[in-house]
Design a protein around this motif. Structure first.
Motif: not given
Length: 131
Positions: A11-20
């Motif tokens: 699976p590809q789980l999408f996360i917000p841009s900018g997450v470190t």
């Protein structure tokens, strides 16, 4: 590079841009980060993780392709089923790591013990085992 002759889901789980910080997955599920590609600001572009050999990826959302992180759309498009040896122990660990309880673990007459949690990025996980 050797090819993988075994078919499996990743699976590809999408996360917000900018997450470190993606440490939730190691804290909750003992996931190991296999490799990652980071943006110039140090945020995650793509990270490949493994939970006891089961591979999945975190990817910053791609709005142009209609691939959004769940919190942005206030919903989910998939439920991730994670089969484990001890549902209650894994759920408790995930809750301590920052997951939100959606439904407590319970045993069902169809032969599964299952409970639902929500991870910090809005993905719903069905923690389950055959009983």
């Amino acid at each position: 590079m050797a090819s993988n002759s075994k078919t499996f889901f990743a699976p590809q789980l999408f996360i917000p841009s900018g997450v470190t910080d993606i440490s939730f997955y190691s804290k909750a599920f003992d996931a190991a980060e296999l490799r990652s590609w980071r943006n110039e600001d140090g945020s995650i572009h793509v990270a490949e993780l493994s939970i006891h050999g089961a591979i999945f990826h975190l990817h910053e959302e791609r709005s142009a392709k209609g691939q959004f992180e769940p919190n942005k759309i206030k919903g989910v498009t998939t439920l991730i089923g994670l089969f484990v040896e001890n549902v209650d122990a894994v759920m408790e660990k995930a809750l301590r790591a920052g997951a939100i309880l959606l439904s407590p673990a319970q045993s069902f007459d169809y032969g599964y013990r299952q409970g639902d949690i929500l991870d910090p990025f809005g993905h719903q996980w069905l923690i389950e085992m055959k009983i």
